[in-house]
Design an enzyme around this catalytic site. Structure first.
Site, PDB file in Angstrom:
ATOM      1  N   LYS A 159       0.824  -1.207   0.000  1.00  0.00           N
ATOM      2  CA  LYS A 159       0.000   0.000   0.000  1.00  0.00           C
ATOM      3  C   LYS A 159       0.867   1.271   0.000  1.00  0.00           C
ATOM      4  O   LYS A 159       2.087   1.203   0.143  1.00  0.00           O
ATOM      5  CB  LYS A 159      -0.929  -0.005   1.223  1.00  0.00           C
TER       6      LYS A 159
HETATM    7  C1  LIG Z   1      -9.602  -2.471  -1.498  1.00  0.00           C
HETATM    8  C2  LIG Z   1      -9.066  -3.208  -0.321  1.00  0.00           C
HETATM    9  N1  LIG Z   1      -9.841  -3.370   0.755  1.00  0.00           N
HETATM   10  C3  LIG Z   1      -9.408  -4.000   1.840  1.00  0.00           C
HETATM   11  C4  LIG Z   1      -8.146  -4.522   1.908  1.00  0.00           C
HETATM   12  C5  LIG Z   1      -7.750  -5.308   3.109  1.00  0.00           C
HETATM   13  O1  LIG Z   1      -6.673  -4.767   3.759  1.00  0.00           O
HETATM   14  P1  LIG Z   1      -5.677  -5.712   4.599  1.00  0.00           P
HETATM   15  O2  LIG Z   1      -4.891  -6.519   3.639  1.00  0.00           O
HETATM   16  O3  LIG Z   1      -4.849  -4.723   5.353  1.00  0.00           O
HETATM   17  O4  LIG Z   1      -6.514  -6.550   5.503  1.00  0.00           O
HETATM   18  C6  LIG Z   1      -7.285  -4.356   0.811  1.00  0.00           C
HETATM   19  C7  LIG Z   1      -5.889  -4.797   0.849  1.00  0.00           C
HETATM   20  O5  LIG Z   1      -5.361  -5.759   0.668  1.00  0.00           O
HETATM   21  C8  LIG Z   1      -7.759  -3.703  -0.337  1.00  0.00           C
HETATM   22  O6  LIG Z   1      -6.997  -3.537  -1.416  1.00  0.00           O
END
Ligand SMILES: Cc1ncc(COP(=O)(O)O)c(C=O)c1O
Length: 381
Positions: A185
């Site tokens: 990210k």
């Molecule tokens: C659009 C979106 N929502 C939610 C997430 C979930 O985040 P995490 O991987 O930190 O749980 C991600 C990332 O992977 C994402 O790209």
């Protein structure tokens, strides 16, 4: 592991980050404590939100947000299918039903307000809005529709820290905004996330749900600020630790520079690729680009081009690519779920989207190499 010449994403590993982590380890306090509080304060200042709560990851942020706005059995929650699966999974975990919504079209991969309106029923409890690739969705239209339907807006701003819409930061339009700090990210800490809200009651519910519904934290008790606790709801352990918060504080300071670097790379791709060899780059509108956090560089391949073949040729050149996303409504786990709505514009791009490497440290030479090899791969496919 392939030795990529141009990886899809990359993390900085410099002395300042190593020092931040090492200092925290040496501090002797590793669980949620003062660095998490500082990170929350600083992130809240970035978005201009009254409250910011750090959590274990972006998925935890979405899960807590949906629970806090009281999504549950019998409710429907609208969500784009061209999306990471986290939002849909967390909707299911609350007991609610995800209802998939189409995108606007080839030039705008965000959820289509007109299709949101068409999908609303008396059961619609919430709308989870994604800012695809860091490009803000049409928050004026979506907020209007949500209000007239009596539905709550939740923002999945995982792609959009620092992104904005009409001068207001992504994540601040909904009742709750959710961010991810996963390694790929814009603000990476490994695993981590943040929830922002201006609502005092929601903040309190989120805070309790984050830590088992307990009224005090280990940190409070360690400082002698509390001796015991009550449990007032059935929560989770979705806390962030101090080591990641320390990394987050460094990364947060670097975010404007990171986003600016990503913007530079993205516009270099755009100039070279949009309209070349039948390739297009969504979000051609200059204003959409100005306010984007540029999380993803996505192109649309010409219809009928063998995407697997293109990706294999790029892999041979040690250029990493990805697909954001295989639409959720096509996954086995969602075959029976999701409202079975027709999503023709999502289906029309699903086999054509291709994600190119994007991070601030990419050199112009690397970008030009990706462009040259992509055009050659499309020509050969
Ligand atoms: C659009 C979106 N929502 C939610 C997430 C979930 O985040 P995490 O991987 O930190 O749980 C991600 C990332 O992977 C994402 O790209």
């Amino acid at each position: 592991m392939t030795d990529w010449q141009v990886p899809l994403s990359d993390v900085a590993t410099d002395e300042e980050l190593v020092r931040a982590a090492a200092d925290t380890v040496e501090s002797g306090w590793w669980s949620m404590g003062p660095r998490v509080a500082e990170f929350e304060q600083a992130f809240g200042e970035l978005t201009g939100s009254k409250h910011a709560l750090a959590v274990a990851n972006g998925t935890a942020a979405l899960h807590l947000a949906l629970l806090a706005v009281e999504c549950g059995p019998g409710d429907e929650v609208l969500v784009p299918s061209l999306n990471f699966v986290a939002a849909a999974n967390t909707i299911v975990h609350t007991g609610a039903t995800p209802v998939f919504v189409d995108i606007v079209g080839d030039d705008d991969l965000n959820m289509d307000p007109a299709d949101v309106e068409a999908a609303i029923t008396p059961k619609t409890k919430a709308i989870v809005v994604l800012h695809y690739g860091g490009y803000a969705a049409d928050m004026d239209a979506l907020a209007r529709i949500a209000e007239s339907a009596g539905a709550t807006l939740v923002e999945d701003a995982a792609h959009a820290p620092g992104g904005s819409w009409n001068g207001r930061k992504c994540g601040t339009f909904g009742a709750v905004g959710c961010f991810s700090f996963f390694s790929n990210k814009n603000l990476p800490v490994g695993e981590g996330g943040m929830i922002v809200t201006d609502d005092d009651d929601l903040k309190e519910r989120l805070r309790l749900l984050r830590s088992h519904g307990m009224t005090t934290l280990t940190w409070d008790r360690h400082r002698g600020h509390a001796h015991s606790y009550d449990v007032v709801t059935q929560g989770f352990n979705y806390r962030l630790d101090e080591i990641r918060a320390a990394l987050g504080l460094v990364q947060l300071r670097r975010l404007p520079e990171e986003n600016a670097g990503r913007a530079r790379v993205s516009s270099r791709y755009r100039e070279a690729l949009h309209g070349t060899a039948g390739i297009t780059m969504p979000f051609p509108d200059a204003e959409a680009q100005t306010r984007s956090s540029h999380h993803l560089a996505v192109v649309l391949l010409p219809a009928g081009v063998d995407r697997i073949g293109v990706r294999e040729r790029l892999t041979e050149k040690r250029i990493q690519t990805s697909v954001h996303y295989p639409p959720i409504h096509r996954f086995s786990a969602y075959g029976e779920l999701g409202g079975r709505r027709e999503l023709p514009r999502t289906d029309a791009v699903a086999d054509r989207v291709l994600t190119l490497p994007l991070y601030a440290a990419l050199t112009d030479e690397q970008v030009d190499l990706v462009v040259t090899e992509l055009v050659a791969a499309v020509g050969a496919a």
